[in-house]
Design an enzyme around this catalytic site. Structure first.
Site, short mmCIF file in Angstrom:
data_model
loop_
_atom_site.label_atom_id
_atom_site.label_comp_id
_atom_site.label_asym_id
_atom_site.label_seq_id
_atom_site.Cartn_x
_atom_site.Cartn_y
_atom_site.Cartn_z
N HIS A 139 1.35 -1.40 0.22
CA HIS A 139 0.40 -0.17 -0.16
C HIS A 139 0.72 1.32 0.29
O HIS A 139 1.99 1.41 0.61
CB HIS A 139 -0.54 -0.02 1.24
CG HIS A 139 -0.50 0.08 2.62
ND1 HIS A 139 0.23 1.61 3.17
CD2 HIS A 139 -0.07 -1.15 3.04
CE1 HIS A 139 1.22 1.06 4.13
NE2 HIS A 139 0.46 -0.51 4.42
N HIS A 148 12.34 -1.59 -13.06
CA HIS A 148 11.83 -2.85 -12.55
C HIS A 148 12.34 -3.47 -11.39
O HIS A 148 13.20 -3.46 -10.79
CB HIS A 148 12.95 -3.43 -14.25
CG HIS A 148 13.14 -4.73 -14.09
ND1 HIS A 148 13.94 -5.63 -14.87
CD2 HIS A 148 11.97 -5.51 -13.42
CE1 HIS A 148 13.09 -6.24 -14.99
NE2 HIS A 148 12.11 -6.72 -13.60
#
Length: 216
Positions: A139, A148
């Site tokens: 979250h 990446h």
């Protein structure tokens, strides 16, 4: 009878990552073909055809085709995505059917979310990112453009990662940590303190070991 429209996806980069993207795309109902600058010497990757170079792709009308960029090098992927976007090509977000994505998460164009990845509530993933197999973005995380996140990497709540960074396979990041731009975090690292931009860092705990060469 009205025929169903066939969705097509051109994948730029006939690579291992390209195979992963092709697999995701087919599960999402796309018909896949590849473009790679090794063409015509390279005319197939596994059973998929390689039908042209990047220049050939740019000659295909942009209204007729979706494109995914399967290039692992962050800065090269950025250049290709920006060129395609400037020329009006559609750059869909590709999400593997087994990934778990909160309805409150945001994912920008051209990003790929691989199998079993989790992106939780109010996380934001930038443009052209790779969120690889079984990565966890908790979250309120913020992932910068063209970054990446490698397989098995876990980011606890509220982590921010800058643009064009690389978090190596199996790395773990403590909550509320900030990692800068163009930074490489080595495989298996445990990040418990902020890491600045333009460095290579690894270890448990993760520490800076050098300035990076942007070779990732």
């Amino acid at each position: 009878m009205i025929k169903a429209t066939v969705k097509t996806l051109a994948i730029l980069g006939a690579s291992g990552h390209g195979k992963v993207i092709a697999d995701i795309a087919e599960q999402l109902g796309f018909c896949v073909s590849f473009y790679d600058d090794a063409y015509p010497n390279k005319k197939n990757i596994e059973h998929w055809p390689v039908i042209g170079t990047f220049s050939d792709l740019l000659n295909v009308p942009s209204t007729n085709i979706n494109v995914a960029v399967a290039i692992g090098h962050n800065n090269t992927r950025e250049v290709k995505i920006k060129t395609l976007a400037k020329n009006g090509y559609m750059l869909p977000v590709l999400i593997h059917p087994t990934a778990v994505i909160s309805k409150y998460a945001q994912i920008d164009l051209g990003s790929v979310i691989a199998a079993n990845a989790v992106i939780n509530a109010f996380a934001v993933v930038g443009r052209g990112c790779i969120i690889n197999t079984s990565a966890i973005i908790e979250h309120d995380c913020r992932i910068g453009d063209f970054t990446h996140i490698c397989p098995g990497t876990s980011l606890a709540g509220g982590v921010s990662v800058g643009r064009a960074s690389w978090l190596g396979i199996g790395s773990k990041v403590k909550q509320l940590i900030h990692i800068g731009d163009n930074t490489l975090i080595g495989a298996g690292s445990l990040v418990v303190k902020d890491i600045s931009s333009d460095v290579t860092a690894y270890g448990s705990p993760c520490v800076k070991v050098s300035e990076n060469s942007q070779a990732f």
